[in-house]
Design a protein around this motif. Structure first.
Motif, PDB file in Angstrom:
ATOM      1  N   UNK A 125       2.207  -6.069  -9.899  1.00  0.00           N
ATOM      2  CA  UNK A 125       2.677  -6.996  -8.865  1.00  0.00           C
ATOM      3  C   UNK A 125       2.611  -8.438  -9.363  1.00  0.00           C
ATOM      4  N   UNK A 126       3.628  -9.195  -9.019  1.00  0.00           N
ATOM      5  CA  UNK A 126       3.573 -10.647  -9.175  1.00  0.00           C
ATOM      6  C   UNK A 126       2.962 -11.177  -7.878  1.00  0.00           C
ATOM      7  N   UNK A 127       1.690 -11.556  -7.960  1.00  0.00           N
ATOM      8  CA  UNK A 127       0.918 -11.939  -6.763  1.00  0.00           C
ATOM      9  C   UNK A 127       0.711 -13.455  -6.707  1.00  0.00           C
ATOM     10  N   UNK A 128       1.627 -14.182  -7.322  1.00  0.00           N
ATOM     11  CA  UNK A 128       1.447 -15.630  -7.466  1.00  0.00           C
ATOM     12  C   UNK A 128       1.383 -16.340  -6.118  1.00  0.00           C
ATOM     13  N   UNK A 166       0.815  -1.220   0.000  1.00  0.00           N
ATOM     14  CA  UNK A 166       0.000   0.000   0.000  1.00  0.00           C
ATOM     15  C   UNK A 166       0.853   1.277   0.000  1.00  0.00           C
ATOM     16  N   UNK A 167       1.984   1.259   0.744  1.00  0.00           N
ATOM     17  CA  UNK A 167       2.811   2.477   0.805  1.00  0.00           C
ATOM     18  C   UNK A 167       3.440   2.768  -0.556  1.00  0.00           C
ATOM     19  N   UNK A 168       3.968   1.734  -1.205  1.00  0.00           N
ATOM     20  CA  UNK A 168       4.603   1.936  -2.516  1.00  0.00           C
ATOM     21  C   UNK A 168       3.558   2.407  -3.534  1.00  0.00           C
ATOM     22  N   UNK A 169       2.382   1.788  -3.481  1.00  0.00           N
ATOM     23  CA  UNK A 169       1.353   2.136  -4.478  1.00  0.00           C
ATOM     24  C   UNK A 169       0.795   3.538  -4.248  1.00  0.00           C
ATOM     25  N   UNK A 170       0.723   3.944  -2.985  1.00  0.00           N
ATOM     26  CA  UNK A 170       0.212   5.304  -2.712  1.00  0.00           C
ATOM     27  C   UNK A 170       1.145   6.339  -3.335  1.00  0.00           C
ATOM     28  N   UNK A 171       2.456   6.119  -3.186  1.00  0.00           N
ATOM     29  CA  UNK A 171       3.421   7.060  -3.783  1.00  0.00           C
ATOM     30  C   UNK A 171       3.277   7.037  -5.311  1.00  0.00           C
ATOM     31  N   UNK A 172       3.175   5.838  -5.874  1.00  0.00           N
ATOM     32  CA  UNK A 172       3.097   5.698  -7.335  1.00  0.00           C
ATOM     33  C   UNK A 172       1.848   6.390  -7.887  1.00  0.00           C
ATOM     34  N   UNK A 173       0.714   6.199  -7.208  1.00  0.00           N
ATOM     35  CA  UNK A 173      -0.550   6.827  -7.657  1.00  0.00           C
ATOM     36  C   UNK A 173      -0.414   8.346  -7.679  1.00  0.00           C
ATOM     37  N   UNK A 184      -2.726  -1.597  -6.193  1.00  0.00           N
ATOM     38  CA  UNK A 184      -1.951  -1.988  -7.374  1.00  0.00           C
ATOM     39  C   UNK A 184      -2.812  -1.781  -8.627  1.00  0.00           C
ATOM     40  N   UNK A 185      -2.176  -1.447  -9.756  1.00  0.00           N
ATOM     41  CA  UNK A 185      -2.929  -1.266 -11.009  1.00  0.00           C
ATOM     42  C   UNK A 185      -3.045  -2.561 -11.814  1.00  0.00           C
ATOM     43  N   UNK A 197      -6.313  -6.272 -14.435  1.00  0.00           N
ATOM     44  CA  UNK A 197      -5.919  -4.862 -14.327  1.00  0.00           C
ATOM     45  C   UNK A 197      -7.133  -3.966 -14.191  1.00  0.00           C
ATOM     46  N   UNK A 198      -6.863  -2.749 -13.751  1.00  0.00           N
ATOM     47  CA  UNK A 198      -7.920  -1.743 -13.638  1.00  0.00           C
ATOM     48  C   UNK A 198      -8.332  -1.292 -15.043  1.00  0.00           C
TER      49      UNK A 198
END
Ligand SMILES: Cc1ncc(COP(=O)(O)O)c(C=O)c1O
Length: 387
Positions: A183-186, A168-175, A200-201, A224-225
């Motif tokens: 993300x590789x969510x495997x 969430x922290x990384x994605x908030x900055x990216x947004x 994540x997008x 994806x979104x």
């Protein structure tokens, strides 16, 4: 966007099983074709490809749409899911859909080896530079974003060293900066970590693993979104990626039982990880649900479960001793991949550019659906073979 109100276990059963696709059958059948025959020129030219639209084998049939729709329904916030012939094909297509020559990609230093190789070979030649970051950087990613950064890749946990990222922290900055995140969510699947809901997008599953679940199919899925889905799906078609309908069918077949399998993988892996922690031969146990794992607090905060893959440090073992231990195992097959019903083992030597792995001399286990006591007995006899 899916209006699905069911719990994930119900979605696994119901998802994609539209009446018009399965008719009176329980399962949507394997529809095998290259060519679609249209009723008229107007019929041929009047439709845009997509779910439920027969056009050409490349764009799939009901067999593919059923799997794609089920995966979309499992991922709150997803506009759609594109299928690929492997997890790696999904990763590379998604990266290409958001990057162009001159761009920079930020990638976590614990990234899956073949993804790193793609960055270092194809992407480099294509004019995209990759800058690796400490997987535990969290909101500190802000300081790494440069003028040309156009995408941030995540993998959580990392598939060898298992660090759990602050997604969430990384994605908030990216947004905030308008940079897409992938993300590789495997490892977690959307059942244990709904990635788009976390910010994540674009989320990628090597469906070869837990979706298939039986070590008999290669498959990838990218959800994806709205903002990114069409360009990912279209690029897949432009590159000529096609998935065999037999493989898509195996994906749906596996998906129906994924919740119950994951619960067993989770319980057995936790039992074995906790048992390993007490062994004198073992150093760090890198299991996201155990406190010694870097990023464990992120796991506790963001995930609703853990799965069957983790690593541990074989204390003081050199290369030969580690190989002797692995070779002595009988119930654990030595092999790449994971996520099937069977237990697997490999020796893991993480490659790093900007950060240190939490431990070296790693052994990675995938805990399958065998009885955990039998797996513990197997590990016990292999420890006795250590020089
Ligand atoms: C974390 C992770 N991502 C992606 C992949 C690639 O999946 P596939 O083998 O379907 O290409 C793997 C395969 O081992 C993996 O472990």
């Amino acid at each position: 966007m899916s209006e699905n109100k069911n719990r994930p276990e119900t979605t696994l059963v119901e998802g994609g099983r539209r009446k018009e696709w399965r008719r009176k059958l329980v399962n949507v059948p394997v529809e095998r074709t290259s060519t679609v025959q249209f009723d008229s020129v107007a019929d041929m030219t009047g439709n845009r490809p997509g779910l439920g639209v027969y056009r050409y084998g490349l764009q799939g049939t009901a067999t593919h749409w059923a799997l794609a729709e089920a995966l979309t329904e499992l991922e709150p916030g997803a506009a759609g899911t594109a299928l690929y012939s492997s997890g790696l094909a999904g990763i590379t297509t998604a990266l290409l859909a958001v990057l162009k020559p001159g761009d920079e990609l930020l990638a976590p230093d614990h990234i899956y080896g073949p993804t790193r190789k793609f960055c270092e070979t194809f992407l480099k030649r294509y004019g995209v530079a990759t800058r690796y970051y400490d997987p535990l950087v969290g909101g500190g990613i802000a300081g790494l974003i440069g003028e040309s950064t156009r995408a941030i890749m995540l993998e959580s946990p990392g598939s060898l060293t298992m660090e759990v990222q602050d997604v969430p922290a990384i994605c908030a900055v990216a947004r905030e900066r308008g940079i897409p995140t992938l993300i590789d969510n495997t490892w977690a699947t959307p059942l244990f970590f709904p990635a788009i809901a976390a910010g994540v997008d674009i989320t990628i599953l090597a469906a070869t693993k837990y979706v298939g679940g039986h070590a008999d199919v290669m498959l990838g899925a990218v959800s994806a979104t709205e903002q990114y889905f069409n360009r990912i799906q279209t690029l897949g078609w432009d590159l000529g990626h096609a998935v065999s309908p037999d493989d898509a069918w195996l994906g749906s077949r596996g998906l129906r039982t994924m919740a119950i399998r994951l619960k067993q993988h989770e319980a057995s892996a936790l039992t074995i990880a906790q048992w390993l922690k007490e062994r004198p031969e073992v150093g760090l146990v890198l299991h996201p649900a155990l406190p010694d794992c870097p990023g464990h607090d992120h796991w506790k905060r963001d995930f609703t479960g853990s799965t069957g893959l983790f690593s541990f440090e074989l204390k003081g073992a050199d290369t030969a001793a580690r190989a002797a231990f692995v070779d002595a195992l009988k119930l654990f097959g030595i092999g790449y991949s994971w996520g099937g019903y069977e237990s697997l083992v490999l020796v893991a030597d993480p490659v790093r550019t900007v950060s240190k792995p939490p431990a070296t001399s790693l052994v990675r286990l995938h805990i399958g659906l065998e009885h955990p006591d039998d797996l513990i007995a197997d590990l016990t006899q292999a420890f006795l073979k250590l020089p």
